[in-house]
Design a protein around this motif. Structure first.
Motif, short mmCIF file in Angstrom:
data_model
loop_
_atom_site.label_atom_id
_atom_site.label_comp_id
_atom_site.label_asym_id
_atom_site.label_seq_id
_atom_site.Cartn_x
_atom_site.Cartn_y
_atom_site.Cartn_z
N VAL A 349 1.43 9.81 1.37
CA VAL A 349 1.05 10.20 2.73
C VAL A 349 0.95 8.96 3.61
O VAL A 349 0.73 7.85 3.12
N TYR A 350 1.08 9.18 4.93
CA TYR A 350 1.05 8.04 5.87
C TYR A 350 0.49 8.46 7.22
O TYR A 350 0.74 9.55 7.70
N SER A 351 -0.29 7.57 7.81
CA SER A 351 -0.66 7.67 9.22
C SER A 351 -0.93 6.27 9.74
O SER A 351 -1.58 5.47 9.07
N GLU A 352 -0.41 5.97 10.91
CA GLU A 352 -0.59 4.61 11.44
C GLU A 352 -2.02 4.35 11.87
O GLU A 352 -2.44 3.19 12.02
N THR A 353 -2.82 5.41 12.03
CA THR A 353 -4.21 5.22 12.50
C THR A 353 -5.21 5.03 11.36
O THR A 353 -6.36 4.69 11.60
N TRP A 354 -4.79 5.24 10.12
CA TRP A 354 -5.74 5.14 9.01
C TRP A 354 -6.16 3.70 8.78
O TRP A 354 -5.34 2.77 8.87
N HIS A 355 -7.41 3.52 8.47
CA HIS A 355 -8.00 2.19 8.27
C HIS A 355 -7.53 1.63 6.93
O HIS A 355 -7.74 2.23 5.88
N LYS A 356 -6.91 0.45 7.01
CA LYS A 356 -6.34 -0.15 5.80
C LYS A 356 -7.39 -0.42 4.72
O LYS A 356 -7.10 -0.40 3.52
N GLY A 357 -8.62 -0.62 5.16
CA GLY A 357 -9.67 -0.98 4.22
C GLY A 357 -10.12 0.13 3.30
O GLY A 357 -10.80 -0.13 2.30
N VAL A 358 -9.79 1.38 3.61
CA VAL A 358 -10.28 2.47 2.77
C VAL A 358 -9.17 3.31 2.14
O VAL A 358 -9.44 4.30 1.47
N ILE A 359 -7.90 2.91 2.34
CA ILE A 359 -6.82 3.76 1.82
C ILE A 359 -6.81 3.82 0.29
O ILE A 359 -6.38 4.82 -0.29
N GLY A 360 -7.31 2.78 -0.37
CA GLY A 360 -7.41 2.83 -1.84
C GLY A 360 -8.41 3.87 -2.30
O GLY A 360 -8.17 4.61 -3.26
N ILE A 361 -9.57 3.92 -1.60
CA ILE A 361 -10.58 4.92 -1.93
C ILE A 361 -10.04 6.32 -1.66
O ILE A 361 -10.24 7.24 -2.46
#
Length: 565
Positions: A349-361
């Motif tokens: 999945v992808y969204s340009e607005t998602w915070h890079k710091g929490v995508i692993g969680i």
């Protein structure tokens, strides 16, 4: 859930341990399952000994690393301690910098910005070193693939010592020393250290060179134990020894920064699980929400008032992280449903607005809903960046490698990885990754598994049995908390759903002719209420734990799953 009962070890091995250790057969069975088959091995398991750590000079390039650091000190050079922005990296930087500063002042720290620089060694970091007259960089928890970056630094007369634990590529960087037990040409006896663990081996080697003893290094083990817990490396060998002693430091004499975190949550005695869920997320939150250097500042601070201030700020970061995690997970689940991808073999999945710091969680959260290899992408500068997480038994690193034609950069482990790619390659990568996973994942790997150590009667759960089980700690991969199953169970009529949204299940269980009642709690098992509370018997898979309430302590079954008899 798929229940897998571990094979029974040979009866002769169990009986031999029963005789040698004077323990119950169930305890002997648990030990043999963990590869412990003699009195000597059991002693080493139950009483980890700091003196059993391997000679650090057995690690390839260790002599070169020590020689270069000592030369830098002798020549009054500036040393830059560089590390990744996660728990393993920030604890490693804190460990190395605070150790070096204990006898040499010209030491500074550098953590790359998660958003501007990304993972690992960066050109910006090397430029910073050049601009500030650093001639030696010690890179921790990163660098084993930084071929071009190390060459770039070399052109500027900056030397590198790399302390990494990730799988190397075909080529090793031309650094002064590359300490990585996963190097094929490294014969070090234990290759499952985390990045901070490799850093500890370097300070251990420096300590030997400086006629220091292990007692001088014990205060640093709270950092190493935190990294071991957070990085989910096997709890065997040296990791088990380091975690065991590190927990003692955390509970008896933690460094100021860790004490400031513990004081906030008001927990008296921490287990390795508490380190995973209390200390590690707060250290991680700094790098996820603001900048990893704040975690290093906290972990190297000696003034309690200042540490409390840092800890308070990081606590706010952690609260923000939780909110972002919740929001992005909701959006990602919506995206999967919208694209009709519920039946896929993978999640991308992808969204340009998602915070890079929490995508692993978020990737881990998505696996809780759709149990399959998962990548969560967001925009990072001109590229897309992803965190990957996997399911038991499936090598996500290898799967990404098979899609490398569409990938700019990637690194990581079997179960967790990170990568970047160009926007125009996202859809091609997504299609290829689904194709690779579909072709290689097994049916079993697509169903969550509970590995059960043994089937027992509830009557076997005594205070003495639990006291012995507690000595199996610290728990982690390859030495998980024992999971048991029992059959012929019934609720005594007091079972109920609990929690604000009634998603949890609280039971009072009776077992066959045994007239004793056993308390049990199943988090997230509220939907099993009708199965357990209709008067029929059922089976349960569970751990055994203590419940502390109103000053009283009692044993409690921590239910993992329930199924019909």
């Amino acid at each position: 859930m798929r229940w897998t009962l571990k094979p029974n070890p040979e009866k002769e091995k169990i009986q031999s341990l029963v005789t040698e250790l004077s323990v119950e057969p169930i305890v002997a069975k648990l030990l043999v399952q963990r590869g412990i088959e003699s009195f000597y091995e059991a002693k080493k398991f139950f009483r980890p000994d700091i003196n059993d750590l391997h000679d650090p000079y057995l690690m390839k390039d260790m002599d070169k690393a020590v020689e270069r650091i000592e030369a830098a000190i002798a020549n009054n050079e500036n040393i830059l301690v560089y590390g990744d922005y996660d728990v393993d990296g920030t604890t490693a930087v804190s460990l190395m910098s605070s150790y070096l500063k204990s006898f040499y002042p010209n030491v500074a720290t550098y953590i790359p910005d998660r958003y501007d620089e990304g993972y690992g060694v960066s050109y910006q970091g090397i430029d910073f070193a050049e601009d500030n007259d650093f001639s030696l960089i010690i890179a921790l928890d990163c660098g084993v693939k930084a071929i071009d970056k190390v060459a770039y630094a070399s052109e500027k007369n900056i030397d590198f010592i790399i302390c990494d634990h990730h799988r190397p590529g075909k080529e090793i960087p031309k650094a002064v020393a590359v300490l990585d037990p996963k190097r094929e040409d490294c014969s070090y006896p234990y290759d499952e250290l985390c990045g901070c663990g490799v850093g500890f081996k370097l300070i251990q080697a420096l300590a030997v060179h400086r006629d220091q003893t292990m007692d001088d290094l014990l205060p640093y083990l709270d950092l190493v134990a935190t990294a071991i817990a957070a990085d989910i490396v096997p709890m065997t060998g040296e990791n088990r020894i380091l975690a065991y002693y590190g927990l003692i430091v955390i509970n008896k004499a933690p460094r100021t920064g860790i004490k400031a975190i513990i004081d906030q949550v008001k927990k008296e005695e921490l287990t390795i699980t508490d380190v995973v869920f209390i200390i590690a997320p707060r250290i991680n939150a700094a790098g996820r929400i603001r900048h990893g250097i704040h975690a290093v500042e906290l972990l190297t601070e000696s003034d309690m008032d200042a540490a409390k201030q840092f800890a308070s700020e990081i606590e706010k970061n952690n609260i923000d992280r939780k909110e972002l995690d919740k929001t992005i997970t909701h959006e990602a689940l919506g995206q999967i449903e919208e694209n009709n991808e519920e039946q896929n073999f993978s999640t991308v999945v992808y969204s340009e607005t998602w915070h890079k710091g929490v995508i692993g969680i978020v990737a881990s959260r998505l696996i809780e809903k759709y149990y399959r290899p998962t990548l969560v992408f967001t925009k990072s500068g001109e590229k897309y960046a992803a965190s990957a997480r996997s399911v038991s038994g499936f090598d996500v690193y290898d799967a990404i490698d098979k899609c490398s034609e569409f990938v700019e950069q990637f690194g990581g482990h079997k179960y967790a990885a990170g990568l970047t790619l160009l926007p125009e390659n996202y859809e091609k990568f997504k299609a290829k990754f689904e194709e690779v996973v579909k072709a290689s994942i097994t049916e079993e790997q697509r169903i969550p598994e509970i590995k059960i150590d043994a089937e027992i009667q509830l009557s076997e759960i005594t205070p003495k049995f639990h006291r012995i089980l507690k000595q199996f700690a610290p728990f982690g991969p390859m030495n998980m908390r024992p999971t048991f199953m029992s059959s012929g169970l019934r609720d005594n009529g007091y079972g109920r759903r609990v929690g604000g949204d009634e998603t949890h299940l609280k039971l009072s269980i009776i077992n066959g002719a045994d007239d004793k009642t056993y308390n049990a709690i199943g988090f997230g098992l509220g939907e099993k209420h009708d199965l357990t509370c209709n008067g029929t018997s059922f089976q349960a898979a569970f751990n055994i734990d203590e419940n502390h309430w109103n000053g009283n302590t009692s044993l409690q079954l921590m239910l993992k799953d329930i199924r019909e008899e």
